[in-house]
Design an enzyme around this catalytic site. Structure first.
Site, PDB file in Angstrom:
ATOM      1  N   GLU A   1      10.708   0.735   9.807  1.00 45.93           N
ATOM      2  CA  GLU A   1      11.790   1.820   9.579  1.00 45.93           C
ATOM      3  C   GLU A   1      10.897   3.268   9.841  1.00 45.93           C
ATOM      4  O   GLU A   1      10.246   3.610   8.978  1.00 45.93           O
ATOM      5  CB  GLU A   1      12.121   1.625   8.230  1.00 45.93           C
ATOM      6  CG  GLU A   1      13.508   2.276   7.888  1.00 45.93           C
ATOM      7  CD  GLU A   1      13.130   3.699   7.505  1.00 45.93           C
ATOM      8  OE1 GLU A   1      13.526   4.514   8.268  1.00 45.93           O
ATOM      9  OE2 GLU A   1      13.122   4.150   6.262  1.00 45.93           O
TER      10      GLU A   1
ATOM     11  N   LYS B   1       0.945  -1.163  -0.096  1.00 45.69           N
ATOM     12  CA  LYS B   1      -0.028   0.003  -0.055  1.00 45.69           C
ATOM     13  C   LYS B   1       0.886   1.295   0.105  1.00 45.69           C
ATOM     14  O   LYS B   1       1.678   1.506   0.866  1.00 45.69           O
ATOM     15  CB  LYS B   1      -0.964   0.102   1.469  1.00 45.69           C
ATOM     16  CG  LYS B   1      -1.920   1.130   1.154  1.00 45.69           C
ATOM     17  CD  LYS B   1      -2.517   1.616   2.416  1.00 45.69           C
ATOM     18  CE  LYS B   1      -1.713   2.818   3.385  1.00 45.69           C
ATOM     19  NZ  LYS B   1      -1.800   4.207   2.464  1.00 45.69           N
TER      20      LYS B   1
ATOM     21  N   CYS C   1      13.873  10.303   6.333  1.00 43.57           N
ATOM     22  CA  CYS C   1      13.916   9.879   7.673  1.00 43.57           C
ATOM     23  C   CYS C   1      15.175   9.975   8.357  1.00 43.57           C
ATOM     24  O   CYS C   1      15.400  10.334   9.649  1.00 43.57           O
ATOM     25  CB  CYS C   1      13.479   8.716   7.737  1.00 43.57           C
ATOM     26  SG  CYS C   1      13.967   7.461   6.445  1.00 43.57           S
TER      27      CYS C   1
ATOM     28  N   GLU D   1      10.873  15.213  15.197  1.00 42.85           N
ATOM     29  CA  GLU D   1      10.983  14.824  13.887  1.00 42.85           C
ATOM     30  C   GLU D   1      10.006  16.087  12.963  1.00 42.85           C
ATOM     31  O   GLU D   1       8.992  15.804  13.179  1.00 42.85           O
ATOM     32  CB  GLU D   1      10.540  13.509  13.170  1.00 42.85           C
ATOM     33  CG  GLU D   1      11.145  13.408  11.685  1.00 42.85           C
ATOM     34  CD  GLU D   1      10.734  11.918  11.230  1.00 42.85           C
ATOM     35  OE1 GLU D   1       9.691  11.480  11.460  1.00 42.85           O
ATOM     36  OE2 GLU D   1      11.767  11.565  10.666  1.00 42.85           O
TER      37      GLU D   1
HETATM   38  P1  NDP Z   1       2.438   7.787   8.505  1.00 43.51           P
HETATM   39  O1  NDP Z   1       3.270   6.991   9.364  1.00 43.51           O
HETATM   40  O2  NDP Z   1       1.175   8.083   9.235  1.00 43.51           O
HETATM   41  O3  NDP Z   1       2.133   7.151   7.127  1.00 43.51           O
HETATM   42  C1  NDP Z   1       3.092   5.922   6.735  1.00 43.51           C
HETATM   43  C2  NDP Z   1       2.175   5.120   5.902  1.00 43.51           C
HETATM   44  O4  NDP Z   1       1.392   4.261   6.862  1.00 43.51           O
HETATM   45  C3  NDP Z   1       1.210   5.438   4.841  1.00 43.51           C
HETATM   46  O5  NDP Z   1       0.980   4.560   3.849  1.00 43.51           O
HETATM   47  C4  NDP Z   1       0.149   5.817   5.594  1.00 43.51           C
HETATM   48  O6  NDP Z   1      -1.271   5.748   4.979  1.00 43.51           O
HETATM   49  C5  NDP Z   1       0.134   4.299   6.580  1.00 43.51           C
HETATM   50  N1  NDP Z   1      -0.843   4.443   7.750  1.00 43.51           N
HETATM   51  C6  NDP Z   1      -1.116   5.545   8.462  1.00 43.51           C
HETATM   52  N2  NDP Z   1      -1.931   5.078   9.470  1.00 43.51           N
HETATM   53  C7  NDP Z   1      -1.656   3.641   9.494  1.00 43.51           C
HETATM   54  C8  NDP Z   1      -2.263   2.714  10.575  1.00 43.51           C
HETATM   55  N3  NDP Z   1      -2.984   2.972  11.516  1.00 43.51           N
HETATM   56  N4  NDP Z   1      -1.850   1.467  10.197  1.00 43.51           N
HETATM   57  C9  NDP Z   1      -1.295   0.895   9.074  1.00 43.51           C
HETATM   58  N5  NDP Z   1      -0.595   2.062   8.347  1.00 43.51           N
HETATM   59  C10 NDP Z   1      -0.928   3.505   8.493  1.00 43.51           C
HETATM   60  O7  NDP Z   1       3.022   9.241   8.117  1.00 43.51           O
HETATM   61  P2  NDP Z   1       2.365  10.366   7.797  1.00 43.51           P
HETATM   62  O8  NDP Z   1       2.232  10.339   6.307  1.00 43.51           O
HETATM   63  O9  NDP Z   1       0.910  10.844   8.450  1.00 43.51           O
HETATM   64  O10 NDP Z   1       3.541  11.599   8.243  1.00 43.51           O
HETATM   65  C11 NDP Z   1       3.307  11.999   9.348  1.00 43.51           C
HETATM   66  C12 NDP Z   1       4.588  12.162  10.002  1.00 43.51           C
HETATM   67  O11 NDP Z   1       5.414  11.131   9.932  1.00 43.51           O
HETATM   68  C13 NDP Z   1       5.578  13.132   9.135  1.00 43.51           C
HETATM   69  O12 NDP Z   1       5.441  14.463   9.608  1.00 43.51           O
HETATM   70  C14 NDP Z   1       6.876  12.560   9.568  1.00 43.51           C
HETATM   71  O13 NDP Z   1       7.341  13.299  10.676  1.00 43.51           O
HETATM   72  C15 NDP Z   1       6.594  11.074   9.939  1.00 43.51           C
HETATM   73  N6  NDP Z   1       7.288  10.397   8.597  1.00 43.51           N
HETATM   74  C16 NDP Z   1       8.384   9.498   8.692  1.00 43.51           C
HETATM   75  C17 NDP Z   1       8.575   9.014   7.581  1.00 43.51           C
HETATM   76  C18 NDP Z   1       9.954   8.070   7.625  1.00 43.51           C
HETATM   77  O14 NDP Z   1      10.499   7.532   6.580  1.00 43.51           O
HETATM   78  N7  NDP Z   1      10.598   8.095   8.738  1.00 43.51           N
HETATM   79  C19 NDP Z   1       7.934   8.744   6.338  1.00 43.51           C
HETATM   80  C20 NDP Z   1       6.715   9.658   6.467  1.00 43.51           C
HETATM   81  C21 NDP Z   1       6.359  10.117   7.420  1.00 43.51           C
HETATM   82  P3  NDP Z   1      -1.642   7.338   4.541  1.00 43.51           P
HETATM   83  O15 NDP Z   1      -0.658   8.038   3.945  1.00 43.51           O
HETATM   84  O16 NDP Z   1      -2.681   6.771   3.363  1.00 43.51           O
HETATM   85  O17 NDP Z   1      -2.432   7.784   5.632  1.00 43.51           O
END
Ligand code: NDP
Length: 508
Positions: A287, A213, A321, A418
């Site tokens: 991760e 996904k 990240c 972050e």
């Molecule tokens: P999320 O952790 O919410 O999203 C990452 C993935 O997980 C997306 O595909 C999301 O779907 C999905 N997801 C969201 N909620 C759930 C759940 N309960 N169970 C399983 N999967 C889920 O990150 P965000 O995109 O909301 O970003 C928020 C913050 O996260 C950022 O500001 C940043 O600080 C951090 N982040 C860190 C990353 C990294 O690589 N370390 C990458 C992205 C974000 P969907 O996008 O459709 O909601």
């Protein structure tokens, strides 16, 4: 007369070189070079108006009957309408993956599996331009980065793991590596195609099937990859790509017939996943977030170090990240480094991601821009001193100026949390012990950077930094052969390299 002229010139040169040494001369950018726009063509990539779910080798309408729009964050224009997978769709995708696993994929000779993975790699290369354009339009990152980093690195991951498929006995000597079954893979929006490659390639090489996904804001390159997988004639159901929101991801995590969860994203969601799979026999790799320390010692080549700091925090608008979002500068070169950093920030071109000149593109979403702006406000309220480059931002779309904060305290939230944007928190330090203490004083432990002339210092620090990846005199270097992953709240498990095979096998 000649004597006096040459004396005046000598004095002037001496004063200038002293000023340059102290770095009190500020470069002037009011006459900055103006680059003619060099726009990549949108029409070189095909984006369909509607995308369905890729299940069992076919694009199928969602049982949920729901769709959502994905937009271009640089213009706020709608790019496409994408299916929203509900619970029944997740069930269907997992069933397709299970059947493909039992009936074909796990029985297929490894060398045959490898051929499919090689084919995917080559097809990504063939369609590299199209992938780069779609990645930039959907995610906002500069086309130069999509073209030169995301897409080639994604292809390289498939090439690399294709090579492992029939050599697992060498990866795990004297053991037999068995696949786990169905892998549920959930990826974020910062490197959409690359994260898909990081997840899918090792899973397929080890004989697992996949339900993936992508993030809600960046589904298009994963769907393009689905088209390639279809064209590559992969047996139906081996890779299923379903789009949706957080709830779709949660349905995958809770699905009883998924054997392994591979997640990249926020620490908050990582914790939810950890709780959800507790007590089950699902394997997981998480991760998660980071707050990396980039450390400049006074013996470092400063211009090179400043370049590394710029790359560390402004690459991909800081949506990384492992971004070097905390900078520690040794006190004796502090003023000099800050000045060089400000000068370099003024040369960054911020704007249209489709322009090949652009260094800093669009923030991925309105929500993420609001998050970054909240942290910038907080930094000012916490008493840190802000500097932003003087660039003008486009009127439409989600953009943020490259931002640094000095006078930051270790306890400030901008130094601890972050931000995931182009915002750098800077502190000074005097001794090695002090900077090790400060660098490790964080809930995260994903990456770090060290800039120094001394090999001994590099060895000392790398052995004491609690970070999964430590770069020395460079930053943000990625290679499929090299493992990546974190400590503490940055998650667990490694992706990439030989280590990246391990989370997808059980050893007998
Ligand atoms: P999320 O952790 O919410 O999203 C990452 C993935 O997980 C997306 O595909 C999301 O779907 C999905 N997801 C969201 N909620 C759930 C759940 N309960 N169970 C399983 N999967 C889920 O990150 P965000 O995109 O909301 O970003 C928020 C913050 O996260 C950022 O500001 C940043 O600080 C951090 N982040 C860190 C990353 C990294 O690589 N370390 C990458 C992205 C974000 P969907 O996008 O459709 O909601």
């Amino acid at each position: 007369m000649i004597f006096w002229i040459s004396l005046i010139i000598t004095i002037k040169i001496e004063r200038m070189s002293k000023a340059i040494k102290k770095n009190t001369i500020q470069l002037k950018f009011d006459s900055a070079r103006v680059y003619e726009p060099a726009l990549e063509s949108k029409s070189a990539a095909k984006i369909k108006p509607v995308y369905d779910l890729f299940i069992n080798g076919k694009f199928e309408k969602p049982l949920s009957k729901k769709y959502f729009n994905t937009i271009n964050p640089a213009s706020e224009e709608i790019l496409s309408s994408v299916a929203m997978a509900g619970k029944a769709d997740v069930n269907k995708a997992v069933l397709a993956a299970r059947n493909a696993y039992e009936r074909t994929w796990k029985k297929m000779p490894a060398a045959e599996r490898a051929k499919y993975i090689y084919r995917i790699a080559r097809m990504i290369q063939e369609k590299a331009r199209e992938f780069a354009i779609i990645e930039t339009l959907d995610g906002g990152k500069p086309i130069r980065e999509s073209r030169d980093f995301d897409v080639p690195t994604a292809a390289n991951h498939f090439f690399y793991y294709a090579g492992w498929a029939d050599k697992l006995e060498y990866a795990f000597p004297n053991r037999k590596a068995m696949p786990l079954g169905v892998a549920g893979q959930i990826i974020p929006w910062n490197f959409p195609l690359l994260m898909a490659a990081w997840k899918i390639a090792p899973a397929l090489a080890t004989g697992n099937t996949v339900v993936l996904k992508p993030a809600e804001t960046t589904p298009l390159t994963a769907l393009k990859l689905a088209e390639i997988i279809q064209e590559a004639d992969l047996p139906p159901g081996v890779v299923n790509i379903i789009t949706g929101a957080g709830a779709t991801g949660a349905d995958m995590v809770n699905h009883p017939d998924i054997n392994k969860i591979a997640f990249t994203g926020s620490t908050a969601v990582g914790k939810i996943i950890q709780r959800a799979i507790a007590g089950t026999n699902k394997k997981a790799t998480l991760e998660l977030g980071g707050k990396a320390a980039n450390i400049i010692f006074d013996d470092a080549p400063l211009d090179q170090a400043v370049e590394g700091v710029i790359n560390g925090i402004f690459f991909n608008q800081g949506h990384v990240c492992c971004a070097g979002s905390r900078l520690y500068v040794q006190e004796s070169v502090y003023e000099q480094v800050i000045q060089k950093l400000k000068d370099r920030m003024e040369t960054l071109i911020v704007g249209n991601p489709m322009d090949k000149n652009t260094d800093v593109g669009a923030i991925n979403s309105r929500e993420q821009l609001a998050t970054i702006q909240r942290y910038i406000k907080l930094g000012n309220q916490e008493g840190a001193e802000m500097y932003q480059s003087a660039c003008a931002l486009p009127k439409k779309g989600f953009f943020c100026k490259p931002t640094i904060f000095t006078n930051v305290a270790q306890s400030n939230r901008i130094a601890q949390e972050e931000i995931f944007g182009p915002v750098l928190a800077i502190q000074s330090f005097r001794t090695d012990d002090e900077v090790i203490e400060k660098a490790n004083n964080t809930a995260f432990g994903l990456s770090a950077g060290i800039w120094t002339d001394k090999g001994s210092k590099i060895f000392n620090l790398t052995s004491k930094m609690r970070a999964g990846v430590v770069w020395a005199n460079t930053y943000n270097k990625f290679d499929p052969t090299s493992p990546f992953g974190g400590y503490k709240e940055s998650g667990y498990g490694r992706e990439g390299g030989l280590h990246g095979l391990f989370p997808y096998v059980k050893l007998v």
